[in-house]
Design a protein around this motif. Structure first.
Motif, PDB file in Angstrom:
ATOM      1  N   ASN A 247       1.540   6.015  -5.923  1.00  0.00           N
ATOM      2  CA  ASN A 247       1.044   5.894  -5.083  1.00  0.00           C
ATOM      3  C   ASN A 247       1.946   6.358  -4.002  1.00  0.00           C
ATOM      4  O   ASN A 247       2.271   6.565  -2.802  1.00  0.00           O
TER       5      ASN A 247
ATOM      6  N   ASP B 221      -6.266   2.670  -1.678  1.00  0.00           N
ATOM      7  CA  ASP B 221      -5.111   3.302  -0.908  1.00  0.00           C
ATOM      8  C   ASP B 221      -5.909   3.655   0.475  1.00  0.00           C
ATOM      9  O   ASP B 221      -6.033   4.751   0.582  1.00  0.00           O
TER      10      ASP B 221
ATOM     11  N   THR C 230       1.032  -1.235  -0.210  1.00  0.00           N
ATOM     12  CA  THR C 230      -0.043   0.115   0.051  1.00  0.00           C
ATOM     13  C   THR C 230       0.825   1.460  -0.272  1.00  0.00           C
ATOM     14  O   THR C 230       0.408   2.416   0.171  1.00  0.00           O
TER      15      THR C 230
END
Length: 363
Positions: A302, A335, A46
């Motif tokens: 991310n 996420d 994540t």
């Protein structure tokens, strides 16, 4: 003459993934990841920094981004330019390189008809691309077949691809494999990579990876970035790799990243941040993840958001962090931790982040 060899992206997208489960069952562990030290700062799947310890019920702690097997569908970089030709002077190839295609055809065709595999390969290339002659894929396949039978490595590689895919020739995997292996053994860098992929496919698990590694190495050392990426991953994690090779894992990953392979840019960034295959270097990790993110790599976007939040390799910047999160979320990468962070921002910060995301263009 420098032929532009085309790597088979579909093959790259599917083959090595077949080895993952079998390798784990072999007891060799994950073929890409390795456990981290207990006190390591990591980016998990994540992107959240953690301790390297698995959560209760989690599969394990060896999580450093998506694995080689999970991202084999990534776009491949262009093959490296071929080395300058230093053999005997060839008038047909010389004319071709100068753009004198009709002259090249006139000089190559008589030789091709007499069985010269080098001239046959040139005719096949010209016929494939419609240079000096009408484009004719079937005729090109014929000439590639003639040249492959005569032992020309470039022709063997190209003809193997045609046989593998059944394009303009009858599909024949056994014959394709034979020509691909011969082209690889003759030194064709793209054939070496593709033959390695075939070995992995036909020999699931650790055995296939061990058989393929020498061909990945040969291809990597000729500058094929996706082979460099594979070598880096296998050097880092494949059981039985010698220590003198294992210490070179990061070097190969860095070479693939510098060649413009965005998947390698992502991984070298994560390797620097997590201290994989070398010392941690947050500054370098930030730079490489930034580069991959700007080129549109969603996972890198991310991870970059987390670096901005946690001030790893950069100053904390909540708006910039939110921008990269918004971009990765739009691309479908969820996420929960970043969503909580985003919802905790002020409305003004959220607006600035959205505006910045809207202005973003892939570089």
């Amino acid at each position: 003459m420098a032929f532009r060899a085309h790597l088979t992206s579909a093959l790259f997208a599917s083959l090595i993934s077949l080895a993952t489960a079998a390798l784990a069952q072999d007891g060799g562990g994950d073929a890409v990841n390795r456990p981290l030290e207990d006190d390591a700062t990591i980016l998990d799947r994540t992107g959240r920094p953690g301790t390297g310890q698995p959560e209760e019920g989690a599969a394990g702690a060896e999580i450093q981004g998506l694995s080689l097997y999970e991202r084999m569908g990534a776009p491949l970089p262009e093959p490296p330019p071929e080395k300058p030709y230093d053999g005997p002077l060839d008038e047909a190839y010389g004319a071709f390189q100068r753009g004198l295609y009709l002259t090249a055809l006139d000089k190559a065709l008589p030789r091709a008809q007499l069985g010269d595999p080098t001239a046959q390969t040139l005719i096949a290339e010209m016929t494939t691309r419609g240079l000096g002659v009408k484009r004719d894929p079937k005729a090109a396949a014929f000439w590639y077949g003639q040249a492959a039978a005569g032992g020309d490595p470039n022709a063997m590689f190209q003809y193997a691809l045609l046989l593998m895919e059944g394009r303009h020739v009858e599909r024949d995997k056994a014959k394709a494999d034979d020509f691909m292996r011969k082209a690889a053994d003759a030194g064709n860098a793209s054939a070496q990579f593709n033959w390695a992929q075939t070995l992995v496919s036909d020999n699931p698990g650790r055995k296939g990876l061990q058989l393929a590694l020498p061909y990945y190495e040969k291809s990597a050392d000729q500058g094929v970035a996706d082979a460099q990426y594979a070598v880096a991953q296998l050097y880092n994690t494949l059981p039985g790799v010698s220590d003198d090779k294992r210490v070179k894992a990061r070097d190969y990953m860095l070479r693939a990243a510098k060649a413009g392979f965005d998947t390698a840019e992502l991984d070298i960034g994560i390797w620097y941040v997590n201290g994989i295959a070398g010392e941690r270097d947050y500054d370098q990790g930030f730079q490489w993840l930034s580069r991959a993110a700007r080129r549109g790599n969603v996972v890198a976007q991310n991870r970059l958001s987390h670096l901005y939040i946690n001030a790893l390799g950069t100053r904390p910047d909540p708006v910039e962090a939110a921008k990269w999160y918004v971009l990765s979320r739009r691309a479908g990468l969820t996420d929960a931790g970043l969503e909580d962070f985003y919802l905790g921002l002020t409305e003004e910060q959220q607006k600035k982040a959205i505006d910045a995301a809207n202005r973003f263009r892939v570089k």
